[in-house]
Design a protein around this motif. Structure first.
Motif, mmCIF file in Angstrom:
data_model
loop_
_atom_site.group_PDB
_atom_site.id
_atom_site.type_symbol
_atom_site.label_atom_id
_atom_site.label_comp_id
_atom_site.label_asym_id
_atom_site.label_seq_id
_atom_site.Cartn_x
_atom_site.Cartn_y
_atom_site.Cartn_z
ATOM 1 N N ARG A 120 -10.608 9.204 1.897
ATOM 2 C CA ARG A 120 -10.897 9.979 0.696
ATOM 3 C C ARG A 120 -11.223 9.107 -0.509
ATOM 4 O O ARG A 120 -10.335 8.781 -1.305
ATOM 5 C CB ARG A 120 -9.716 10.897 0.384
ATOM 6 C CG ARG A 120 -9.374 11.818 1.533
ATOM 7 C CD ARG A 120 -8.288 12.796 1.188
ATOM 8 N NE ARG A 120 -7.923 13.568 2.369
ATOM 9 C CZ ARG A 120 -6.907 13.256 3.176
ATOM 10 N NH1 ARG A 120 -6.131 12.235 2.908
ATOM 11 N NH2 ARG A 120 -6.656 14.005 4.235
ATOM 12 N N ILE A 121 -12.491 8.733 -0.630
ATOM 13 C CA ILE A 121 -12.891 8.014 -1.829
ATOM 14 C C ILE A 121 -13.013 9.033 -2.978
ATOM 15 O O ILE A 121 -13.229 10.209 -2.737
ATOM 16 C CB ILE A 121 -14.198 7.207 -1.637
ATOM 17 C CG1 ILE A 121 -15.431 8.090 -1.625
ATOM 18 C CG2 ILE A 121 -14.150 6.387 -0.355
ATOM 19 C CD1 ILE A 121 -16.734 7.299 -1.637
ATOM 20 N N PRO A 122 -12.833 8.600 -4.207
ATOM 21 C CA PRO A 122 -12.872 9.561 -5.310
ATOM 22 C C PRO A 122 -14.220 10.275 -5.380
ATOM 23 O O PRO A 122 -15.277 9.650 -5.232
ATOM 24 C CB PRO A 122 -12.667 8.678 -6.546
ATOM 25 C CG PRO A 122 -11.945 7.474 -6.043
ATOM 26 C CD PRO A 122 -12.497 7.236 -4.668
ATOM 27 N N VAL A 123 -14.155 11.578 -5.612
ATOM 28 C CA VAL A 123 -15.365 12.349 -5.861
ATOM 29 C C VAL A 123 -15.460 12.594 -7.366
ATOM 30 O O VAL A 123 -14.517 12.328 -8.120
ATOM 31 C CB VAL A 123 -15.370 13.674 -5.063
ATOM 32 C CG1 VAL A 123 -15.236 13.395 -3.576
ATOM 33 C CG2 VAL A 123 -14.265 14.618 -5.526
ATOM 34 N N ARG A 136 -20.307 5.271 -5.033
ATOM 35 C CA ARG A 136 -19.232 4.292 -4.977
ATOM 36 C C ARG A 136 -19.379 3.221 -6.053
ATOM 37 O O ARG A 136 -18.493 2.404 -6.232
ATOM 38 C CB ARG A 136 -19.221 3.658 -3.587
ATOM 39 C CG ARG A 136 -18.000 2.838 -3.244
ATOM 40 C CD ARG A 136 -16.689 3.603 -3.265
ATOM 41 N NE ARG A 136 -15.680 2.954 -2.441
ATOM 42 C CZ ARG A 136 -14.396 3.268 -2.429
ATOM 43 N NH1 ARG A 136 -13.953 4.247 -3.205
ATOM 44 N NH2 ARG A 136 -13.552 2.639 -1.647
ATOM 45 N N ASP A 147 -12.773 14.195 -9.370
ATOM 46 C CA ASP A 147 -11.434 13.588 -9.337
ATOM 47 C C ASP A 147 -11.124 12.770 -10.586
ATOM 48 O O ASP A 147 -9.972 12.395 -10.806
ATOM 49 C CB ASP A 147 -11.308 12.618 -8.149
ATOM 50 C CG ASP A 147 -11.200 13.328 -6.822
ATOM 51 O OD1 ASP A 147 -10.880 14.528 -6.817
ATOM 52 O OD2 ASP A 147 -11.421 12.673 -5.787
ATOM 53 N N ARG A 196 -7.553 15.401 -2.899
ATOM 54 C CA ARG A 196 -8.514 15.218 -3.981
ATOM 55 C C ARG A 196 -8.726 16.563 -4.669
ATOM 56 O O ARG A 196 -8.016 17.526 -4.405
ATOM 57 C CB ARG A 196 -9.841 14.681 -3.414
ATOM 58 C CG ARG A 196 -9.731 13.270 -2.901
ATOM 59 C CD ARG A 196 -11.064 12.755 -2.363
ATOM 60 N NE ARG A 196 -11.467 13.413 -1.120
ATOM 61 C CZ ARG A 196 -12.479 13.019 -0.357
ATOM 62 N NH1 ARG A 196 -13.204 11.980 -0.708
ATOM 63 N NH2 ARG A 196 -12.777 13.665 0.756
ATOM 64 N N SER A 197 -9.726 16.622 -5.551
ATOM 65 C CA SER A 197 -9.998 17.878 -6.229
ATOM 66 C C SER A 197 -11.051 18.695 -5.492
ATOM 67 O O SER A 197 -11.267 19.859 -5.792
ATOM 68 C CB SER A 197 -10.484 17.587 -7.654
ATOM 69 O OG SER A 197 -11.642 16.776 -7.604
ATOM 70 N N TYR A 232 -19.068 7.478 -11.636
ATOM 71 C CA TYR A 232 -19.619 8.785 -12.019
ATOM 72 C C TYR A 232 -19.839 8.969 -13.521
ATOM 73 O O TYR A 232 -20.547 9.892 -13.928
ATOM 74 C CB TYR A 232 -18.730 9.944 -11.520
ATOM 75 C CG TYR A 232 -18.504 9.941 -10.029
ATOM 76 C CD1 TYR A 232 -19.532 10.316 -9.158
ATOM 77 C CD2 TYR A 232 -17.297 9.555 -9.470
ATOM 78 C CE1 TYR A 232 -19.342 10.315 -7.783
ATOM 79 C CE2 TYR A 232 -17.098 9.543 -8.100
ATOM 80 C CZ TYR A 232 -18.111 9.927 -7.258
ATOM 81 O OH TYR A 232 -17.920 9.920 -5.897
#
Lengths: 284, 158, 757
Positions: free
Chosen positions: C687-690, B137, C693, A182-183, B141
């Protein structure tokens, strides 16, 4: 579990001598291990009140970074960022903003993970650390501290008081890069710290590269001098660097990456960090 | 096992509690002080739902021992609004639908507030990296980032 | 059910379609809202679960005697505390469940079938004592060989999870047990004939990994059973009525004995539609006669709740050179986890559903493996099968040199199309979303080096189901709504808006709450994208009934016949007469006592006619060809919402679903070691998107009204997770000139493909 917060280095060492004693700095690794029952301490020794352990000082000789200084505070130190941008980048990558508010260089080193972000950069920067124990203080190069995953040379009662970095001579630059899926929020699959110095003609006068997460402990690349000293990096020397980095890898396969992948990425990041560090050095 | 006496300031008020040394600050807030606005999503510092300010630093309350709070100033989501008026950031989250289920919202708000205190003019990228430790979730975002950017812009213009 | 004269498709709307503040907004931004773990009761005990360390083992014995003797332990339960059930499929709402499996998943009986499977549970006076007590329970196991992947589980010599499981749906019926629970098949026409007519046939195998819903709130509940057997249950759930039914069956309560109150819910995505802790807490509370609170930690959520299937799929599509699809065929093999019930049926039904085909076949297999039993996850089964189909469609577009949107437009399903699963489709928005995609500036924007663009569409049915809600007109003219579907993402706002639109009173005067299981008739859960559609339908119906009553009261007060009264803008209005005469809702309500008593209405119905929702997503990716890392550069999600009641929350569904799909496509996966233990049981390595990302997720809401809802609503929640998988895989394939057929597209996998092909 008991908790003490000693006010002096000696009291801290005395507390840490006890069986089942663990040092607490930022707690970002320790509390996770507590919560998951990976460890069951008899006593937790909060070392944050020990003098000098949370300070950042600049002197003629170089830099002092207290071992329990939160990363967020280090990142805010402008002249340190100018002198050692790679080191600061590396430590700024340790976890989220929230983790940065607590995590420390001492903790990152003593957690003794092969994937610790700050360690390759500190090694590349020729950093040392001051270890405090019952018999006083001693200074060791960073690369001498971790002996295997989870294990350090620290004796009973010893803890790291702080880190020393030299003042970089003009024409120096350092860089750190890591590969994560990920980032943010991941543990490094590979991390590489590189530090170089150049002369007025942009020829490399010194070079030091350390790789993380590709072997049980951080690796310092040997043989760089023959390739780079007295030259500007070119395609041939960079290809040699890539091979050197790849052949230094003794990685494991785990949930974070395959052996093949880690090996390949070590070469890529060695190349990329050299480019950044060299660019910085020539502009320094 | 005896407990440790801890005195602390939370949202400007004095609190005293007896603390088992294993208890985290989050355990104390939620279980001992009934400040359940800070949420427990992982207890390992990976989700940010328990974000609080300690001595003006953004931290995960799940990664702080309760005993470490002694003598410290803590701010939680419960302290964000004052009296009957919401913080502009809270109102903006409602106005822009920057929340769905709402479980991450307290942590996101505390973290976003910390960002704006430090950086009056954050770029989208700065907002995104600052909030990378606050998992959401539901929203993807987008509206969260927009709300933070809008409130920053409004604050600059007033 | 819906009088077409009352539809609002053409009516000027005042509230519906606007973006008001949600009624629960302040509670959610101040930390006041109470979620599953936020409630406590006096004299409360703490419950903890003992879980299997083995992926597959016989339970030889469980000795709880030492734990029972520990001071502070108040109750211990094992499988002996639960009644057994015969293997029988019984309805629970719209689900069909096998109670024999449910009771075994809640508490292992003869065997443990996955690491994390519940073996015993304890209630004690505090957490430390509960933990100590768990360590004192002595379980003797006989470890058995385990199996994790469908291709291993279907072999004839595979370890059998269930000795008596005979594959359903194959002819002739098998005579020996296997791990294949069932075979399903959908379709029509002659696929072989179709392939023979094709100019190009592309077939490919795909692999996807098991993924978790990843809701941020772990499962939690608080049960209190009194000495006379009356039970209160507070829990985080998508369906309190469904929980009540499960728990009453499992524990031998009758439905009226258990009152379930849904807490605020911190995400579910299908994962909070079944029971895990709830029956344990009730059983422990019944035994101890004290309230028992239970919470899962994050590792328990990953190992012991209900993720969705990993799968192996095969897709074959034939086309003419002009892009006309001549046949589509697929075989889907989905992991069910430890008990049957993989979402392979819906996966097979919607695999080819975006298209209007003459020859189509989809075959699915539901295969048990030693992983946690899968639960629903946002469009269960759809993302997997449609990922395969949409990837092959993209490959065909490249091979015949056709724009991928044009290829889809040429074959798009429309009103009147016979869906591969049987019915004739009503009005749907496939063509409209494709056209919106093609017209969107994103689709023609220039790309940078190492970047490429991918497109994919998605189809999801949506459901209706049993629904009940009520409306009360208060004496001061305010309005109460009692709803039976928990509000996961702003549905209270949508319900209040529809009631406000109907009544003609401001939304601020309407207070929606989620009722407990004693306050309404049965409600199926919040899921299947049904809440705004189904609960919305009952809210509109009951509001209209209340308006009828308000008019009646006005007629009484005016002493006119009912047909002389109409309802306009929150007022009763006298139709005839010299002077216009009106009476506000508040004025009528104030006098309700003398016109017949309180005014309320309810509507309980089995709502039918959910409209499928179609979506098309566009994504730009950048591939770092030296490291295999994929970055999402730009994203646009386009979907048919029928009618967006609250557009901001519809956008939110599109954005959230897209980002969940990005996670599924790029980095999320269950990683097991050779002992069958899950290695990534936390958010660090699952690893869910942060936030950093992803870019902003642009949205376009297309509105093709669903004729079966008063405002034209289609469910929107599930469809958005379907297109991202293939859209991203297609983009990565185009960026690298390699066809990717495996998820997730994590850096090591992408680099390996780039290095080795």
């Amino acid at each position: 579990m008991d908790y003490v917060a000693p006010k002096t280095a000696m009291e801290a060492s005395e507390a840490l001598v006890q069986d089942g004693a663990f040092a607490l700095a930022g707690g970002t690794d320790l509390l996770v291990k507590l919560k998951t029952k990976f460890i069951s301490p008899n006593i937790v020794v909060d070392i944050k009140q020990v003098p000098k352990i949370t300070s950042i000082e600049e002197s003629m000789d170089g830099w002092w970074i207290g071992a329990a200084t939160p990363c967020a505070e280090i990142v805010e130190h402008e002249s340190l960022c100018q002198d050692w941008p790679g080191v600061v980048e590396a430590l700024s990558l340790i976890g989220s903003t929230q983790i940065q508010g607590r995590a420390t260089l001492g903790g990152n080193l003593c957690n003794a993970s092969p994937a610790a972000d700050s360690v390759p950069a500190l090694i590349a920067a020729n950093g040392t650390c001051v270890i405090s124990g019952q018999t006083g203080e001693r200074e060791e190069p960073i690369e001498n501290i971790v002996i295997s995953p989870g294990a350090t040379v620290l004796a009973k009662g010893e803890f790291i008081l702080g880190f020393k970095l030299p003042k970089p001579p003009s024409g120096s630059g350092d860089a750190y890069l890591r590969l994560i899926p990920r980032s943010e929020m991941d543990i490094a699959v590979v991390g590489v710290g590189t530090s170089v110095s150049v002369d007025k003609n942009k020829k490399i006068t010194s070079i030091r590269i350390s790789l993380g997460a590709i072997a049980p402990t951080q690796v310092i690349l040997d043989g760089l001098e023959d390739i780079f000293i007295g030259k500007e990096p070119d395609e041939d020397s960079i290809n040699k660097l890539v091979s050197l980095a790849e052949s230094a890898c003794r990685p494991i396969k785990d949930k974070r990456g395959t052996i093949e992948y880690r090996t390949k990425i070590a070469g890529v990041l060695a190349k990329r960090t050299l480019n950044i560090a060299y660019e910085r050095a020539t502009n320094h | 096992m005896s407990k440790t006496h801890v005195s602390t300031q939370i949202n400007g008020d004095s609190y005293e509690f007896l603390c088992n040394t294993q208890q985290t600050l989050l355990d104390i807030l939620r279980h001992e002080l009934d400040l359940t606005g800070s949420k427990e999503g992982c207890s390992t510092g990976d989700c940010g739902a328990c974000s609080v300010m300690m001595e003006d630093r953004l931290v995960c309350a799940c990664l702080v021992l309760g005993v470490e709070a002694n003598g410290k100033e803590i701010e939680t989501i419960e302290g964000l609004s004052s009296g009957s008026s919401l913080d502009p950031l809270q109102q903006k989250f409602i106005d822009l639908a920057a929340l769905q289920c709402g479980i991450c919202t307290p942590g996101v708000l505390v973290a976003a507030k910390a960002l704006l205190a430090k950086n009056k003019n954050p770029s989208e990228e700065e907002v995104r990296f600052w909030l990378a430790g606050n998992l959401c979730r539901c929203t993807g975002y987008d509206k969260i980032v927009r709300a933070v950017l809008e409130i920053a812009a409004e604050a600059r213009n007033t | 059910m819906n009088d077409m004269t009352q539809t609002n498709f053409e009516r000027a709307l005042k509230i519906v379609g606007s973006r008001p503040a949600r009624p629960d907004g302040v509670d959610k931004v101040t930390g006041r809202a109470l979620f599953g773990a936020d409630k406590s009761l006096p004299n409360m005990l703490v419950g903890r679960v003992l879980r299997s360390p083995y992926a597959h083992a016989k339970i030889l014995s469980i000795d709880t005697s030492k734990a029972e003797k520990l001071k502070g332990v108040k109750a211990i339960i094992t499988s002996v505390d639960f009644e057994d059930f015969p293997s029988e499929f019984v309805p629970n709402g719209e689900m069909v469940v096998n109670m024999k499996d449910i009771t075994r998943n809640v508490m292992a009986r003869e065997k443990v079938l996955y690491v994390g499977h519940t073996v015993a549970a304890i209630a004690a006076t505090d957490e430390d004592i509960a933990e100590q007590a768990l360590a004192l329970i002595d379980v003797k196991y006989e470890v058995l060989p385990h199996v994790l992947e469908v291709e291993d589980a279907e072999k004839s010599d595979a370890p059998l999870l269930h000795d008596d499981m005979m594959t359903i749906g194959v002819e002739p019926a098998p005579t020996s047990a296997s791990n294949v629970a069932k075979r399903v098949e959908f379709g029509f026409g002659d696929v072989e004939k179709g392939f023979s007519e094709a100019d190009l046939v592309v077939e490919r195998e795909f692999t996807t990994q098991q993924v978790h819903q990843g809701y941020i709130e772990p499962h939690a509940c608080l049960a209190s059973v009194s000495e006379d057997g009356q039970a209160e249950l507070w829990c985080t759930t998508q369906g309190p009525f469904v929980v009540r039914n499960f728990c009453s069956k499992l524990l031998g309560f009758n439905a009226a004995q258990i009152r379930v109150t849904a807490s605020e819910i911190g995400g579910g995505f299908g994962g909070k539609t079944v029971v895990y802790l709830e029956p344990l807490a009730l059983a422990l509370s019944r035994k101890s006669c004290r309230p028992v609170k239970m919470e899962m930690n994050r590792a328990e959520v990953f190992t012991a709740s209900g993720p969705t299937s990993g799968a192996k799929i095969w897709v074959k599509i034939g086309v003419k050179n002009n892009g006309q699809i001549t046949a589509g065929d697929c075989i889907l093999k989905y992991q069910a986890g430890a008990f049957q019930g993989a979402p392979v049926g819906p996966g097979a039904m919607c695999a080819f559903a975006p298209y209007d085909l003459t020859n189509v076949r989809a075959v699915g297999y539901d295969i048990v493996v030693n992983r946690p039993k899968v639960a629903a996850y946002r469009a269960p089964g759809g993302p997997i099968s449609e990922y395969g189909v949409e990837s092959v469609i993209d490959e065909i577009a490249l091979k015949i040199g056709m724009d991928p949107i044009d290829l889809r437009l040429k074959n798009a399903a429309k009103e009147g199309t016979i869906a591969p699963y049987g019915p004739k489709l009503g009005p749907i928005g496939m063509i409209e979303t494709l056209e919106a995609a093609k017209d969107h500036p994103h689709y023609s924007a220039p790309l940078g080096p190492n970047q490429a663009r991918g497109v994919a569409s998605g189809f999801w049915f949506n459901i209706g189901g049993e629904t009940s809600s009520s409306i009360t007109i208060n004496e001061d003219g305010t309005v109460g709504l009692t709803l039976g579907t928990p509000d996961i993402g702003g549905s209270r706002a949508s319900m209040a808006m529809m009631a406000s639109e109907e009544l003609g009173v401001p939304m601020e005067l309407i207070k929606p709450i989620i009722g407990d299981t004693n306050s309404l008739g049965f409600n199926f859960l919040t899921g299947g994208s049904r809440a705004t559609f189904s609960t919305g339908t009952t809210v509109v119906e009951s509001t209209r009934e209340a308006i009828g009553e308000l008019k009646k009261r006005a007629a009484l007060l005016w002493e006119v016949s009912l047909d002389q009264v109409e309802w306009v803008d929150g007022h009763a209005r006298l139709i005839s007469g010299d002077e216009p005469k009106t009476m506000s809702l508040a004025q009528i309500a104030k006098q309700a006592g003398k016109t017949g008593g309180p005014i309320m209405a309810n509507c309980s119905m089995n709502v039918t006619g959910a409209g499928p929702s179609l979506g098309t997503h566009i994504v730009d990716v950048e591939v770092d060809k030296e490291t295999g890392r994929v970055s999402i550069i730009r994203y646009t999600a386009i979907q048919d919402a029928g009618k967006a009641i609250h557009p901001a929350y519809v956008e939110g569904q599109l954005q959230g679903g897209a980002v969940q799909g990005i996670g599924w496509a790029l980095n999320e996966e269950y990683i097991y070691n050779d002992k069958g233990e899950l290695e990534n049981t936390g958010f660090l390595d699952y690893r869910i998107p942060v936030c950093s990302d992803v870019p902003m997720i642009d949205t376009v809401i297309v509105e093709v009204p669903n004729p079966n809802h008063p405002y034209g609503v289609r469910g929107v929640g599930e469809t958005p997770i379907i297109p991202p998988l293939a859209a991203i895989s297609n983009a990565v394939s185009r960026a690298t000139n390699k066809r990717f057929d495996e998820l997730p597209l994590s850096p090591p996998k992408v680099l390996a493909k780039l290095m080795h092909g």
